[in-house]
Write a protein that holds these residues in place. Structure first.
Motif, PDB file in Angstrom:
ATOM      1  N   SER A 127       0.839  -1.206   0.000  1.00 61.50           N
ATOM      2  CA  SER A 127       0.000   0.000   0.000  1.00 61.50           C
ATOM      3  C   SER A 127       0.870   1.251   0.000  1.00 61.50           C
ATOM      4  O   SER A 127       0.571   2.230  -0.702  1.00 61.50           O
ATOM      5  N   GLU A 131       1.091   4.282  -2.828  1.00 60.48           N
ATOM      6  CA  GLU A 131       0.910   5.691  -2.496  1.00 60.48           C
ATOM      7  C   GLU A 131       2.137   6.505  -2.908  1.00 60.48           C
ATOM      8  O   GLU A 131       2.014   7.618  -3.428  1.00 60.48           O
ATOM      9  N   ARG A 134       2.015   7.085  -6.555  1.00 59.10           N
ATOM     10  CA  ARG A 134       1.008   8.122  -6.878  1.00 59.10           C
ATOM     11  C   ARG A 134       1.583   9.519  -6.678  1.00 59.10           C
ATOM     12  O   ARG A 134       1.355  10.422  -7.496  1.00 59.10           O
ATOM     13  N   LYS A 169       1.646  12.780   5.101  1.00 55.27           N
ATOM     14  CA  LYS A 169       0.214  13.113   5.195  1.00 55.27           C
ATOM     15  C   LYS A 169      -0.041  14.276   6.161  1.00 55.27           C
ATOM     16  O   LYS A 169      -0.830  14.166   7.109  1.00 55.27           O
TER      17      LYS A 169
END
Length: 256
Positions: A127, A131, A134, A169
């Motif tokens: 995962s 990310e 991306r 994040k």
């Protein structure tokens, strides 16, 4: 809605006052610029927000809660990330590895999970890689994912540093002179990226920048520092015509 609140922030180094009594607020989702001549105290201000320096007096609140006294890694976990004037990448690591390093603050995998190669660990790693890809795609660096960071052009290194900061994040992203050293084409590309970034990644941006064209084009709110003190704040048009700002940049003769 206010995401960052700075109240009477002061930083002294011995007999030198680098920041004095700075008060300002940052609205969620808006791009705020902190500008001023060289030596105005802008990076010291960023260093206090991110826990690198502790203020001599005053308070900093993120989402209404004080973050004064927290170390940089604790501030990062609260949701503040940053880039630096001087690029700080892991030069011998690949582009995608640099981004993955930024994700460690919110990954649950521990050393035991890695050593035992547990299913949860493998799933989380997959995962994270997705990310990271991306992010690299967003910054048009995906074709360089296995390249060493040292081998990238200056502009690409700048973009990679922002991608790594976004990998944590954050709620709040501080960019310290993101366009420094870039050529005009790279600066135009970065301007467009920063404009879109807030909505794409649900992040509020504060930047220090000397490129006034970039500042005036993307900023919704501008705070001006001079000799460590706030001398003005407002929208781009208000700042462009403010006599104190003109004097700080061009000298007193410019306003007479």
């Amino acid at each position: 809605m206010t995401i960052l609140e700075v109240n009477s922030l002061t930083k002294q180094f011995g007999g030198l006052t680098a920041n004095k009594d700075i008060t300002m607020t940052v609205e969620e989702g808006k791009i705020t610029a902190v500008i001023g001549p060289n030596g105005a105290g802008k990076t010291t201000f960023f260093n206090m927000i991110t826990g690198v320096y502790q203020p001599t007096s005053g308070d900093i609140k993120l989402d209404g809660k004080s973050i004064v006294g927290l170390k940089p890694d604790e501030v990062a976990k609260k949701g503040i990330s940053r880039t630096f004037q001087n690029i700080r990448l892991f030069g011998e690591m690949s582009v995608i590895e640099n981004v993955l390093v930024g994700m460690h603050t919110h990954l649950k995998t521990n050393l035991l999970g890695i050593l035992l190669n547990l299913p949860f660990t493998k799933k989380e790693e997959a995962s994270a890689e997705k990310e990271a890809y991306r992010l690299l795609e967003y910054f048009e660096l995906d074709h360089l994912l296995n390249e060493k960071a040292n081998n990238l052009s200056y502009g690409a290194q700048r973009k990679l540093e922002i991608a790594r900061a976004l990998a944590t994040k954050p709620k709040l992203l501080l960019l310290d002179e993101p366009a420094a050293g870039m050529n005009p084409k790279e600066t135009r590309e970065l301007t467009e990226v920063i404009k879109r970034m807030g909505q794409e990644f649900n992040v509020t941006v504060i930047l220090i920048e000397h490129d006034m064209k970039l500042v005036m084009e993307i900023s919704e709110h501008i705070v001006v520092l001079d000799h460590g003190e706030k001398i003005a704040e407002g929208n781009p048009e208000e700042i462009r015509t403010n006599p104190k700002v003109i004097e700080a940049y061009l000298g007193s003769a410019a306003v007479h």
